[in-house]
Design a protein around this motif. Structure first.
Motif, short mmCIF file in Angstrom:
data_model
loop_
_atom_site.label_atom_id
_atom_site.label_comp_id
_atom_site.label_asym_id
_atom_site.label_seq_id
_atom_site.Cartn_x
_atom_site.Cartn_y
_atom_site.Cartn_z
N LEU A 126 2.41 1.68 -3.61
CA LEU A 126 1.44 2.12 -4.61
C LEU A 126 1.04 3.57 -4.38
O LEU A 126 0.93 4.37 -5.34
CB LEU A 126 0.21 1.22 -4.58
CG LEU A 126 0.42 -0.24 -5.04
CD1 LEU A 126 -0.86 -1.05 -4.83
CD2 LEU A 126 0.85 -0.30 -6.49
N ARG A 143 -4.91 1.46 -9.40
CA ARG A 143 -3.51 1.79 -9.15
C ARG A 143 -3.15 1.74 -7.66
O ARG A 143 -1.98 1.76 -7.32
CB ARG A 143 -3.19 3.19 -9.70
CG ARG A 143 -3.21 3.28 -11.21
CD ARG A 143 -2.52 4.53 -11.69
NE ARG A 143 -1.13 4.57 -11.22
CZ ARG A 143 -0.28 5.56 -11.48
NH1 ARG A 143 -0.68 6.59 -12.22
NH2 ARG A 143 0.95 5.54 -11.02
N LEU A 144 -4.17 1.71 -6.79
CA LEU A 144 -3.91 1.72 -5.35
C LEU A 144 -4.28 0.41 -4.66
O LEU A 144 -3.96 0.23 -3.48
CB LEU A 144 -4.71 2.86 -4.69
CG LEU A 144 -4.28 4.27 -5.10
CD1 LEU A 144 -5.29 5.28 -4.59
CD2 LEU A 144 -2.90 4.60 -4.55
N SER A 153 0.82 -1.20 0.00
CA SER A 153 0.00 0.00 0.00
C SER A 153 0.86 1.25 0.00
O SER A 153 0.57 2.22 -0.72
CB SER A 153 -0.93 -0.02 1.22
OG SER A 153 -1.66 1.18 1.31
N ILE A 206 -4.71 -4.06 -4.83
CA ILE A 206 -4.23 -5.28 -5.48
C ILE A 206 -5.25 -6.38 -5.25
O ILE A 206 -5.75 -6.57 -4.13
CB ILE A 206 -2.83 -5.67 -4.95
CG1 ILE A 206 -2.33 -6.90 -5.70
CG2 ILE A 206 -2.84 -5.90 -3.46
CD1 ILE A 206 -0.87 -7.20 -5.42
#
Length: 443
Positions: free
Chosen positions: A55, A158-159, A52, A161
Motif C-alpha cells: 500500500l 489508502r494505507l 503495508s 486495511i
C-alpha cells in the motif's frame, strides 16, 4: 548458577498468585494468550507487513508520478492536479515560495509510517516530509519543488486495511469471553474448597457453625461430605464422653459424700483426726473435679464475641480475692470470638500457677501492632524463680508437676484450651527475672 537459579525461583514464586483461583485461572489463560499471540505474529503479522509495504509503495508511486509530470511541464500544473485528483483521489495544492518545515513524529500505528517514508525515498529524488497529525483521516505529503512546496493530501484509507482491526477485536473479544467463562467456572470450584477450609478451621477452634453444603467438583463434594460425617462423629463422641464423665463424677462423689456423713456421725473421734479426714475427702473431691475438667475440656461451649479487657479484669479480680497480688494492663476495645468460660479457666490456671511461684503477678494485653494483625498476645509474668529452659516443655504436659501435692494439670489444661482456639502457649524468661507465660491467639 545455583544462587541465580534460587533467586529466579524466588522471584517467580513472588509473582505467581498465591490462591488456587488465581493459579487455576493462570493455567487456563496463559496457553490461550500465548497461542493467540503466536498466531497473530506468524500468520497475520507477516501478512500485515507485506500489505503495508504494498500500500505504501502504491501511494509513493502515485505521488512520484504526479511530481515527475510537474517537473517535466510546470505550465500544465492545474491540469496535472485535476487529473491526480480524479485518478488518485489526491487533494493537491501548491504553496509558492514555501520551504519544508520540521514535523513531529507520526502517530500512525504499526510499520506503515516507516514503509511510506522508505517508498517515497526510493521514488522521489527531492526533499519531502509527511504530516500524519494535523488533519483527521488524511496524511499530507509535502514535496519541495523549485518554486515552493507541493502539498498532497492522501486519504488514510489508502494505507490501512480494516481487517487488521477486525482480527485484533476478534482475538481480544474471544480472550475476554474465555476469561469470563473460566473465571465463573473456577470461582464455583474454588468456593467449595474455600468453604471447606474455613469450616475445618472454625471447627478446630471450637466454633461449630453447622454442616457445610457440598458444592463444586465431585472430589470437592466428597471431601465436604466426609468433613460433615467427621464433624458429626466428633460431636457424638464428645457428647458420649461428657455423659460418661458426668456419671463417673456422680459415682465417685457419692461414696465420698457418705464418708463425710459417716465422719460427722462419729462422736468419739479426736477433733484433729476428724479435721484431717475431712481435709483428705475435700482434696479427693478437688482432684476428681480437676481430672474430669481436664478430660472433658470445654467442647460443649460455643464461641461468642468476648471483650478481652473485661474477661481479664474478671479473672484478675477473682485471683485478688484469693490473695494474689495481680496488676492488669489491658486496653479497651479488643473484641475476639472465643469460648469465654474455657478461656477463663485457662487464664485462671496460669495466674494460679504464677501465684504459687511468685509474690507479684503482672497481666499485660498489648494492643495489636497494626490494623491488619491476625493475632494478639497476652503476657502473664511473675517474680518467682522461673523454670529452666530444658524443663518448660515437660511441665506443659499432664501429670508433670514438680510441686508437692500438685496434679500437673493446670498448665496442660491451659495449653489444651488455648490450642483448641488455634493459639499457642509458650513459657519464657521474664525480663528482670521470673517466668513469663506468653499466650498467642488469632483475631
Amino acid at each position: 548458577m545455583r544462587l541465580r537459579g534460587f533467586g529466579l525461583e524466588k522471584l517467580v514464586r513472588r509473582l505467581l498468585p498465591r490462591g488456587l483461583f488465581g493459579r487455576s485461572l493462570l493455567i487456563v489463560l496463559l496457553p490461550l494468550v500465548l497461542s493467540q499471540a503466536v498466531a497473530l505474529q506468524i500468520f497475520y503479522g507477516n501478512h500485515l507487513n507485506e500489505l503495508s509495504r504494498r500500500l505504501a509503495g502504491g501511494v509513493a508511486g502515485d505521488v512520484a508520478f504526479m511530481v515527475d509530470d510537474l517537473s517535466r511541464d510546470p505550465s500544465r500544473q492545474g491540469l496535472i492536479i485535476q487529473e491526480a485528483t480524479r485518478n488518485f483521489g489526491f487533494q493537491t495544492s501548491f504553496l509558492p515560495n514555501e520551504v519544508l518545515r520540521h514535523l513531529p513524529p507520526p502517530d500512525a500505528p504499526g510499520p506503515v509510517d516507516q514503509d511510506l517514508a522508505h517508498a517515497l525515498s526510493h521514488e522521489l529524488d527531492r526533499p519531502f516530509n509527511v504530516d500524519w497529525n494535523n488533519l483527521p483521516g488524511v496524511i499530507v505529503v509535502n514535496v519541495q519543488m523549485p518554486g515552493g512546496v507541493l502539498s498532497i493530501e492522501v486519504s488514510r484509507k489508502r494505507l490501512f486495511i480494516g481487517t487488521f482491526y477486525l482480527f485484533l477485536i476478534w482475538l481480544t473479544g474471544t480472550a475476554l469471553l474465555v476469561f469470563g467463562i473460566a473465571a465463573l467456572f473456577l470461582r464455583t470450584q474454588v468456593r467449595g474448597i474455600t468453604r471447606l477450609a474455613l469450616a475445618a478451621e472454625a471447627f478446630g477452634m471450637g466454633r461449630d457453625e453447622g454442616p457445610i453444603r457440598p458444592e463444586g467438583a465431585i472430589e470437592v463434594r466428597r471431601a465436604a461430605t466426609a468433613f460433615n460425617r467427621m464433624r458429626e462423629r466428633l460431636r457424638r463422641f464428645l457428647a458420649q464422653r461428657t455423659t460418661m464423665l458426668a456419671g463417673i463424677s456422680h459415682d465417685l462423689r457419692t461414696p465420698l459424700t457418705r464418708l463425710r456423713l459417716a465422719l460427722a456421725m462419729q462422736p468419739g473421734m479426736e477433733p484433729q483426726d476428724h479435721a484431717d479426714m475431712i481435709s483428705d475427702i475435700e482434696e479427693m473431691e478437688r482432684l476428681i473435679a480437676v481430672y474430669l475438667s481436664f478430660a472433658r475440656g470445654e467442647g460443649s461451649e460455643q464461641a461468642s464475641a468476648t471483650d478481652m479487657a473485661g474477661l481479664l479484669e474478671d479473672v484478675c479480680t477473682a485471683s485478688r480475692r484469693g490473695g494474689a497480688q495481680v496488676a492488669l494492663s489491658a486496653p479497651q476495645g479488643l473484641v475476639v470470638r472465643l469460648r469465654p468460660e474455657a478461656m477463663r479457666r485457662a487464664l485462671t490456671n496460669l495466674i494460679d500457677n504464677a501465684a504459687r511461684h511468685g509474690s507479684h503477678i503482672w497481666v499485660t494485653l498489648p494492643r495489636p501492632a497494626d490494623a491488619g494483625a491476625r493475632s494478639f498476645r497476652i503476657f502473664i509474668d511473675d517474680d518467682g524463680p522461673g523454670i529452666p529452659a530444658e524443663k518448660r516443655e515437660t511441665l506443659l504436659k499432664p501429670f508433670e508437676s514438680e510441686q508437692p501435692g500438685g496434679t500437673g494439670l493446670g498448665l496442660a489444661i491451659a495449653r489444651d484450651i488455648i490450642g483448641a482456639h488455634g493459639g499457642d502457649l509458650r513459657l519464657r524468661d521474664r525480663p528482670g527475672g521470673g517466668l513469663r507465660a506468653e499466650i498467642e491467639l488469632p483475631l
